[in-house]
Design a protein around this motif. Structure first.
Motif, short mmCIF file in Angstrom:
data_model
loop_
_atom_site.label_atom_id
_atom_site.label_comp_id
_atom_site.label_asym_id
_atom_site.label_seq_id
_atom_site.Cartn_x
_atom_site.Cartn_y
_atom_site.Cartn_z
N PHE A 4 0.83 -1.19 0.00
CA PHE A 4 0.00 0.00 0.00
C PHE A 4 0.87 1.25 0.00
CE2 PHE A 4 -1.90 3.46 2.46
CZ PHE A 4 -3.01 3.72 1.69
N GLU A 5 0.55 2.20 -0.86
CA GLU A 5 1.25 3.48 -0.87
C GLU A 5 0.22 4.59 -0.66
OE1 GLU A 5 4.38 6.08 -3.55
OE2 GLU A 5 3.28 4.46 -4.48
N ASP A 6 0.47 5.45 0.31
CA ASP A 6 -0.41 6.56 0.59
C ASP A 6 -0.58 7.40 -0.68
OD1 ASP A 6 -0.35 9.69 1.70
OD2 ASP A 6 -1.71 8.36 2.77
N TRP A 7 -1.81 7.80 -0.96
CA TRP A 7 -2.12 8.57 -2.17
C TRP A 7 -1.34 9.88 -2.19
CZ3 TRP A 7 -4.46 13.16 -3.75
CH2 TRP A 7 -4.82 13.21 -5.09
N ASN A 8 -1.25 10.57 -1.06
CA ASN A 8 -0.50 11.83 -0.99
C ASN A 8 0.98 11.63 -1.32
OD1 ASN A 8 -2.74 13.41 -0.29
ND2 ASN A 8 -2.47 12.96 1.88
N GLN A 9 1.54 10.53 -0.84
CA GLN A 9 2.95 10.23 -1.13
C GLN A 9 3.15 9.94 -2.62
OE1 GLN A 9 5.63 10.48 0.77
NE2 GLN A 9 4.42 11.18 2.50
N LYS A 10 2.19 9.26 -3.22
CA LYS A 10 2.28 8.95 -4.64
C LYS A 10 2.24 10.24 -5.47
CE LYS A 10 0.11 5.36 -6.27
NZ LYS A 10 -0.93 4.44 -6.74
N VAL A 11 1.35 11.15 -5.12
CA VAL A 11 1.24 12.43 -5.82
C VAL A 11 2.52 13.23 -5.63
CG1 VAL A 11 0.03 14.64 -5.88
CG2 VAL A 11 -1.26 12.53 -5.74
N LYS A 12 3.04 13.25 -4.41
CA LYS A 12 4.28 13.97 -4.12
C LYS A 12 5.43 13.41 -4.94
CE LYS A 12 7.74 14.16 -0.64
NZ LYS A 12 8.16 13.69 0.63
N THR A 25 4.05 16.91 1.81
CA THR A 25 2.63 16.80 2.13
C THR A 25 2.36 17.65 3.37
OG1 THR A 25 2.90 14.89 3.59
CG2 THR A 25 2.54 14.43 1.24
N VAL A 26 1.11 17.91 3.64
CA VAL A 26 0.72 18.69 4.82
C VAL A 26 1.19 17.98 6.09
CG1 VAL A 26 -1.23 19.64 6.11
CG2 VAL A 26 -1.22 19.76 3.62
N SER A 27 1.06 16.67 6.13
CA SER A 27 1.48 15.89 7.31
C SER A 27 2.98 15.99 7.53
CB SER A 27 1.07 14.43 7.15
OG SER A 27 -0.33 14.31 7.12
N GLU A 28 3.75 15.87 6.45
CA GLU A 28 5.21 15.95 6.58
C GLU A 28 5.65 17.33 7.08
OE1 GLU A 28 6.80 12.94 3.10
OE2 GLU A 28 6.17 14.96 2.53
N SER A 57 -8.49 17.30 -7.24
CA SER A 57 -8.77 17.31 -5.81
C SER A 57 -8.86 18.76 -5.35
CB SER A 57 -7.68 16.58 -5.03
OG SER A 57 -8.01 16.58 -3.68
N VAL A 58 -10.02 19.15 -4.88
CA VAL A 58 -10.24 20.52 -4.48
C VAL A 58 -9.58 20.83 -3.14
CG1 VAL A 58 -12.03 22.21 -3.90
CG2 VAL A 58 -12.42 20.57 -5.74
N HIS A 59 -9.59 19.87 -2.22
CA HIS A 59 -9.17 20.14 -0.85
C HIS A 59 -7.74 19.71 -0.53
CE1 HIS A 59 -13.25 21.27 -0.03
NE2 HIS A 59 -13.67 20.11 -0.50
N ARG A 60 -7.08 19.02 -1.45
CA ARG A 60 -5.72 18.56 -1.16
C ARG A 60 -4.71 19.42 -1.87
NH1 ARG A 60 -5.69 12.03 -0.85
NH2 ARG A 60 -7.53 11.84 0.43
N TYR A 61 -3.56 19.56 -1.23
CA TYR A 61 -2.49 20.35 -1.82
C TYR A 61 -1.17 19.93 -1.20
CZ TYR A 61 -3.53 22.93 2.47
OH TYR A 61 -3.78 23.28 3.78
N LEU A 62 -0.09 20.33 -1.85
CA LEU A 62 1.25 20.09 -1.36
C LEU A 62 1.85 21.44 -0.97
CD1 LEU A 62 2.34 17.63 -4.19
CD2 LEU A 62 1.74 17.02 -1.85
#
Length: 75
Positions: A4-12, A25-28, A57-62
């Motif tokens: 499994f790979e986190d979607w945010n990590q894949k986009v990053k 990512t916001v978490s990082e 994605s409207v609500h996600r960003y890096l």
């Protein structure tokens, strides 16, 4: 077995492979500043940091790593 790979990590990873600007990512970014993900989202809005939008994605960003590094150094 597929890992499994986190979607945010894949986009990053995809963004970093195709763009010279390094992002987090916001978490990082939050973990570097000692904030939770929700606290980091508020911090981004309050301090008007650059949000790198993610298509479809409207609500996600890096966030730009350079901006976060400057904040960490200033502390």
């Amino acid at each position: 077995m597929q890992v499994f790979e986190d979607w945010n990590q894949k986009v990053k990873r995809t963004f970093n492979a195709t763009n010279p600007e390094v992002v987090l990512t916001v978490s990082e970014a939050g973990s570097l500043l000692g904030l939770t993900k929700d606290q980091m989202k508020l911090y981004v809005d309050k301090n008007k940091l650059t949000k790198v939008p993610i298509m479809r994605s409207v609500h996600r960003y890096l966030l730009l790593k350079s901006e976060i590094d400057n904040i960490v150094q200033a502390r």
